[in-house]
Write a protein that holds these residues in place. Structure first.
Motif, PDB file in Angstrom:
ATOM      1  N   THR A   1       0.839  -1.275   0.306  1.00 52.28           N
ATOM      2  CA  THR A   1      -0.031   0.448  -0.101  1.00 52.28           C
ATOM      3  C   THR A   1       0.715   1.217   0.145  1.00 52.28           C
ATOM      4  O   THR A   1       1.731   1.128   0.548  1.00 52.28           O
ATOM      5  N   PRO A   2       0.552   2.546  -0.567  1.00 52.65           N
ATOM      6  CA  PRO A   2       1.253   3.112   0.003  1.00 52.65           C
ATOM      7  C   PRO A   2       1.875   3.991   0.882  1.00 52.65           C
ATOM      8  O   PRO A   2       3.251   4.232   1.386  1.00 52.65           O
ATOM      9  N   GLU A   3       0.504   3.817   2.244  1.00 53.15           N
ATOM     10  CA  GLU A   3       1.338   3.641   3.381  1.00 53.15           C
ATOM     11  C   GLU A   3       2.584   2.755   4.347  1.00 53.15           C
ATOM     12  O   GLU A   3       3.191   2.876   5.122  1.00 53.15           O
ATOM     13  N   GLU A   4       2.227   1.686   3.825  1.00 55.39           N
ATOM     14  CA  GLU A   4       3.723   0.780   3.755  1.00 55.39           C
ATOM     15  C   GLU A   4       5.001   1.256   2.775  1.00 55.39           C
ATOM     16  O   GLU A   4       5.730   1.391   3.909  1.00 55.39           O
ATOM     17  N   ALA A   5       4.829   1.778   1.628  1.00 57.97           N
ATOM     18  CA  ALA A   5       5.508   2.330   0.952  1.00 57.97           C
ATOM     19  C   ALA A   5       6.130   3.099   2.061  1.00 57.97           C
ATOM     20  O   ALA A   5       7.896   3.639   1.761  1.00 57.97           O
ATOM     21  N   LEU A   6       5.441   4.149   2.055  1.00 58.47           N
ATOM     22  CA  LEU A   6       5.530   5.311   3.004  1.00 58.47           C
ATOM     23  C   LEU A   6       6.680   4.790   4.297  1.00 58.47           C
ATOM     24  O   LEU A   6       8.046   5.839   4.496  1.00 58.47           O
ATOM     25  N   SER A   7       5.801   4.038   5.376  1.00 56.89           N
ATOM     26  CA  SER A   7       6.778   3.430   6.520  1.00 56.89           C
ATOM     27  C   SER A   7       7.930   2.608   5.801  1.00 56.89           C
ATOM     28  O   SER A   7       8.801   3.180   7.153  1.00 56.89           O
ATOM     29  N   ASN A   8       8.402   2.260   4.817  1.00 57.56           N
ATOM     30  CA  ASN A   8       9.653   1.422   4.947  1.00 57.56           C
ATOM     31  C   ASN A   8      10.305   2.193   4.401  1.00 57.56           C
ATOM     32  O   ASN A   8      11.427   2.697   4.539  1.00 57.56           O
ATOM     33  N   LEU A   9      10.603   3.189   3.114  1.00 57.67           N
ATOM     34  CA  LEU A   9      11.020   4.190   3.536  1.00 57.67           C
ATOM     35  C   LEU A   9      11.030   5.113   4.068  1.00 57.67           C
ATOM     36  O   LEU A   9      12.977   6.194   4.488  1.00 57.67           O
ATOM     37  N   ALA A  10      10.451   5.682   5.083  1.00 61.39           N
ATOM     38  CA  ALA A  10      10.920   6.771   6.135  1.00 61.39           C
ATOM     39  C   ALA A  10      12.196   5.664   7.019  1.00 61.39           C
ATOM     40  O   ALA A  10      13.033   6.266   7.705  1.00 61.39           O
ATOM     41  N   ALA A  11      12.059   4.534   7.245  1.00 54.85           N
ATOM     42  CA  ALA A  11      12.705   3.529   8.166  1.00 54.85           C
ATOM     43  C   ALA A  11      14.186   3.133   7.665  1.00 54.85           C
ATOM     44  O   ALA A  11      14.882   3.659   7.950  1.00 54.85           O
ATOM     45  N   ALA A  12      14.505   3.099   6.227  1.00 48.78           N
ATOM     46  CA  ALA A  12      15.248   3.377   5.149  1.00 48.78           C
ATOM     47  C   ALA A  12      15.829   4.668   5.405  1.00 48.78           C
ATOM     48  O   ALA A  12      17.194   5.196   4.806  1.00 48.78           O
ATOM     49  N   VAL A  13      14.950   5.477   4.770  1.00 41.55           N
ATOM     50  CA  VAL A  13      15.599   7.329   4.850  1.00 41.55           C
ATOM     51  C   VAL A  13      16.729   7.524   6.702  1.00 41.55           C
ATOM     52  O   VAL A  13      17.845   8.044   6.570  1.00 41.55           O
ATOM     53  N   GLU A  14      15.570   6.773   7.599  1.00 37.74           N
ATOM     54  CA  GLU A  14      16.511   6.756   8.452  1.00 37.74           C
ATOM     55  C   GLU A  14      17.760   6.238   9.113  1.00 37.74           C
ATOM     56  O   GLU A  14      19.267   6.752   9.322  1.00 37.74           O
ATOM     57  N   SER A  15      17.673   4.863   8.072  1.00 44.66           N
ATOM     58  CA  SER A  15      18.922   4.658   8.402  1.00 44.66           C
ATOM     59  C   SER A  15      19.857   4.744   7.202  1.00 44.66           C
ATOM     60  O   SER A  15      21.433   4.592   7.445  1.00 44.66           O
ATOM     61  N   TYR A  16      19.893   5.658   5.998  1.00 48.89           N
ATOM     62  CA  TYR A  16      20.632   6.101   5.736  1.00 48.89           C
ATOM     63  C   TYR A  16      21.473   7.082   5.951  1.00 48.89           C
ATOM     64  O   TYR A  16      22.178   7.460   5.846  1.00 48.89           O
TER      65      TYR A  16
END
Length: 75
Positions: free
Chosen positions: A47-62
């Motif tokens: 879902t778009p929400e899941e994609a954003l949640s995953n992106l937020a975690a990935a950006v934090e790690s980055y």
């Protein structure tokens, strides 16, 4: 946010994506892809929400991985 798939998903709901330029798209397999234009980090979800949640975690790690602070405060 530029959204081809769902304007209801809000990147500002995630601290790591606040004020980020996020592009949403959907691939040929039906997955929602979220791209952070500033960092070049992308993620996906069902879902778009899941994609954003995953992106937020990935950006934090980055951002943690590219932080210039050596993290030696505990010494």
């Amino acid at each position: 946010m530029t959204a081809d798939s769902n304007a209801d998903a809000d990147p500002d709901a995630y601290d790591a994506l606040a004020d980020a330029e996020v592009t949403m798209r959907r691939n040929d397999h039906g997955l929602h892809i979220a791209d952070d234009e500033e960092t070049g980090v992308s993620s996906q979800g069902q879902t778009p929400e899941e994609a954003l949640s995953n992106l937020a975690a990935a950006v934090e790690s980055y951002l943690e991985a590219t932080d210039d602070d050596p993290g030696d405060d505990w010494l």
